[in-house]
Structures are given as C-alpha cells and as structure tokens.
Design a protein around this motif. Sequence first.
Motif, PDB file in Angstrom:
ATOM      1  N   LYS A 285       0.848  -1.189   0.000  1.00 23.21           N
ATOM      2  CA  LYS A 285       0.000   0.000   0.000  1.00 23.21           C
ATOM      3  C   LYS A 285       0.882   1.235   0.000  1.00 23.21           C
ATOM      4  O   LYS A 285       2.057   1.193   0.349  1.00 23.21           O
ATOM      5  CB  LYS A 285      -0.941   0.013   1.205  1.00 23.21           C
ATOM      6  CG  LYS A 285      -0.254  -0.062   2.574  1.00 23.21           C
ATOM      7  CD  LYS A 285      -1.284  -0.148   3.674  1.00 23.21           C
ATOM      8  CE  LYS A 285      -0.632  -0.305   5.050  1.00 23.21           C
ATOM      9  NZ  LYS A 285      -1.626  -0.394   6.129  1.00 23.21           N
ATOM     10  N   GLY A 286       0.288   2.362  -0.397  1.00 19.65           N
ATOM     11  CA  GLY A 286       1.023   3.615  -0.461  1.00 19.65           C
ATOM     12  C   GLY A 286       0.315   4.575  -1.383  1.00 19.65           C
ATOM     13  O   GLY A 286      -0.678   4.229  -2.035  1.00 19.65           O
ATOM     14  N   GLY A 287       0.815   5.814  -1.436  1.00 17.17           N
ATOM     15  CA  GLY A 287       0.181   6.728  -2.365  1.00 17.17           C
ATOM     16  C   GLY A 287       0.278   8.202  -2.077  1.00 17.17           C
ATOM     17  O   GLY A 287      -0.163   9.005  -2.881  1.00 17.17           O
ATOM     18  N   GLN A 288       0.848   8.618  -0.944  1.00 15.39           N
ATOM     19  CA  GLN A 288       0.927  10.061  -0.650  1.00 15.39           C
ATOM     20  C   GLN A 288       2.090  10.665  -1.433  1.00 15.39           C
ATOM     21  O   GLN A 288       3.105  11.064  -0.878  1.00 15.39           O
ATOM     22  CB  GLN A 288       1.085  10.281   0.851  1.00 15.39           C
ATOM     23  CG  GLN A 288      -0.101   9.760   1.649  1.00 15.39           C
ATOM     24  CD  GLN A 288       0.338   8.852   2.782  1.00 15.39           C
ATOM     25  OE1 GLN A 288       1.038   7.872   2.562  1.00 15.39           O
ATOM     26  NE2 GLN A 288      -0.087   9.161   3.992  1.00 15.39           N
ATOM     27  N   SER A 289       1.927  10.727  -2.742  1.00 16.69           N
ATOM     28  CA  SER A 289       3.026  11.029  -3.654  1.00 16.69           C
ATOM     29  C   SER A 289       3.289  12.522  -3.787  1.00 16.69           C
ATOM     30  O   SER A 289       2.477  13.367  -3.401  1.00 16.69           O
ATOM     31  CB  SER A 289       2.720  10.454  -5.038  1.00 16.69           C
ATOM     32  OG  SER A 289       2.543   9.060  -4.985  1.00 16.69           O
ATOM     33  N   ASP A 290       4.458  12.820  -4.379  1.00 17.34           N
ATOM     34  CA  ASP A 290       4.795  14.198  -4.730  1.00 17.34           C
ATOM     35  C   ASP A 290       5.634  14.185  -5.995  1.00 17.34           C
ATOM     36  O   ASP A 290       6.141  13.128  -6.417  1.00 17.34           O
ATOM     37  CB  ASP A 290       5.533  14.893  -3.589  1.00 17.34           C
ATOM     38  CG  ASP A 290       5.454  16.414  -3.699  1.00 17.34           C
ATOM     39  OD1 ASP A 290       4.694  16.913  -4.560  1.00 17.34           O
ATOM     40  OD2 ASP A 290       6.150  17.117  -2.946  1.00 17.34           O
ATOM     41  N   TYR A 291       5.782  15.379  -6.578  1.00 19.64           N
ATOM     42  CA  TYR A 291       6.454  15.470  -7.875  1.00 19.64           C
ATOM     43  C   TYR A 291       7.012  16.866  -8.057  1.00 19.64           C
ATOM     44  O   TYR A 291       6.432  17.860  -7.608  1.00 19.64           O
ATOM     45  CB  TYR A 291       5.449  15.167  -8.986  1.00 19.64           C
ATOM     46  CG  TYR A 291       5.990  15.349 -10.385  1.00 19.64           C
ATOM     47  CD1 TYR A 291       6.877  14.418 -10.935  1.00 19.64           C
ATOM     48  CD2 TYR A 291       5.629  16.451 -11.152  1.00 19.64           C
ATOM     49  CE1 TYR A 291       7.378  14.587 -12.220  1.00 19.64           C
ATOM     50  CE2 TYR A 291       6.116  16.624 -12.442  1.00 19.64           C
ATOM     51  CZ  TYR A 291       6.996  15.690 -12.963  1.00 19.64           C
ATOM     52  OH  TYR A 291       7.497  15.852 -14.227  1.00 19.64           O
TER      53      TYR A 291
END
Length: 335
Positions: A285-291
């Motif tokens: 699980k995961g997903g608190q992404s940045d770019y």
Amino acid sequence: MEYGPDGVGWMAYSAVKAGKDSRVETRIARSDDNGRTWRRVAKVNRASPAASTLANGEAVSGRWWHETASLVHTPGDAGREWKLFWHRYLSRQPYRGPHDRKLEIGWIAYSHAPYPEGPWSDEVALFGAGPFPVSPFRTQFKLGEINRDLADYIILTEPGTLFYKGRLYLSLQAIRNPVLHGGKVLADTILLASDRAGENWSYVAKLLTPEDAAPYAGDWFTGSSLAVENDRIFLLVAPEQLGNARTGHRGTVVFEFDDIATGHLRRGDDGAPQPVKFLPPQQAKGGQSDYDEANVNGGIVMPQFDRKHLPRPFGIYSTGKFIADDRNLKNRPDP
C-alpha cells in the motif's frame, strides 16, 4: 519534494520508529543528480516527551509526533525562502494503534529557513480547526475564523504546498465534525492561499469530497500535494480505505486544475473531477506522492508500506512516472 533555482533537489519526509519508543520525526534529504540518489542532510524536529490534561480532566502523556511534512521554496522572502508545513500531535506511548493518536492535541505547524539544511526557525502552531487544539494550546489561525464555510472542520492534516506566480498555496485534508454528520467520519480536500508568503491566509475552495474518492475504492482522499509540469498545475491525492490495515492507501490519483487561483479542478459533464493519471502502489500500500518536474531521474515519488520489509516496512520509491508527460523511466523497486 522541491527543487531550488540551482537545480538541487530537496525532500522533507517522515522518519518512523516503531516499538516501545515509537516516534515520527521530520528529516530533510538532498539530491544532486535530479532524483537518482538522495542523502539525509538535516533533522528538523524531534519526538520529544509530551504531557497534557484534556478539558474533561483526562491526563495524557506520550510523545509529540511530526508527520506528513511539505517543503516549499518562496523566492523573495529574504531569510525565509524555504518553508515547511507539517502535522504535529500528541501520541500516547507505547503506540498500539490509531486510538493512541490524540489529534485534539495537535495542529498544522510551520517553520522557515534560509536554506533547507537550516537553521530552521522555532515552530509556529499555525492552523487549528473547530475546538482543537484543546486548551492550553493555541494556534495562530482557526479555520472557521478564516471563513465561516470552514467551521464544520475539526482536524487538519496531510498538507501539500506550491508557490506559483507569487502566491503560496496550501492543500489540506480537513476532517468534518462527526457529531454534525450522524457519527460518520468524513473528510474533504481543501485549498488555502497566502499572498504574503504565509503571513495571511484565505480560503480558496473545497477541491474534493468523499464522493469523489468512491470511484477509486476510497472512503476519502488523503496525502495531497501540488505540482507543476509544463506550466500545468496538478493535484496529487491518495484514495484511502478507513479501517482496512491491509489496503489503506490505494495509490495516487492525479487531477488537473483549470484555475488554481479559484480552486477549479477540471471536471466532466457529470461534475466529477477528471483524472489525468492513476498510479497503483508497487508495494502492499502507499500513495501520498509528490512530484517536481526537475526530478527527471526519479519522476513521481511515492511513500509505500509493506510488512515483508520488516523491521523497516516504510520506504519512499521513485516510480519513474511523470504526470502528463508520456516519458517513463524504468521502474526501480528499491527505495
């Protein structure tokens, strides 16, 4: 994740320690090769011991936890060019689960520095909501005082930041008062802005609701971040399932703004926000992404969790994916 004008990349992230002395603290990492490699260079805060007595007389002790930090560069604000926003709250020890997070003793914190390595200023308790934080703690701003439409919210977390055309934007997960909603725990993604580098704040818009997360098997969106690619502005969010430890965060959905100044996301004829991209997690699980578009050797970065990596289940992964750009790097499964 934020790149400075000199091409150096910086990342604020949460360092997590489990066990009897559990803690979460904020670190700063640096990349000199556009995201190919990173190294830790600074520690912004520490999970110091904490104790408080709630309004009902309950005595609570534990540690201050510092989670979900967001780093932003604001050129022109001399001596305070770099700003950090994060969620600070008291966690009972030993931490055994979400019930030990005393979010009523917490707030969105803020600090600034001339350089990402520091020295970082003393923390400012910036935003509270509704009755929180409880006495004797106070914040500089209360959400309901900024705008009456925000009076329903009681907890703020998961900040995202962007400095664009002289304006500082702050996205937040805002949890509604369950007493006013039949006991249901609901949260929206909202957008605030400052025209004076964080000295004042105004309400821009409600960006997303729990209903918007339903098509992605989420109860709401969390972990927001704001990013620019080819002068197009995007919102990255993670659909989250509540009470499901096995799935939790279900990846990253990317939406595009028609106009960030008014908080208008691009929507279809049915009024639903139109996704630009969906990235599932490579791990459990995961997903608190940045770019950042300068992160050409890593693309979007995604925090992920997998018990098979115990005793260090948390990692931050380069996905090798970009937002609207069709380029894809070779996926690298190692954090």
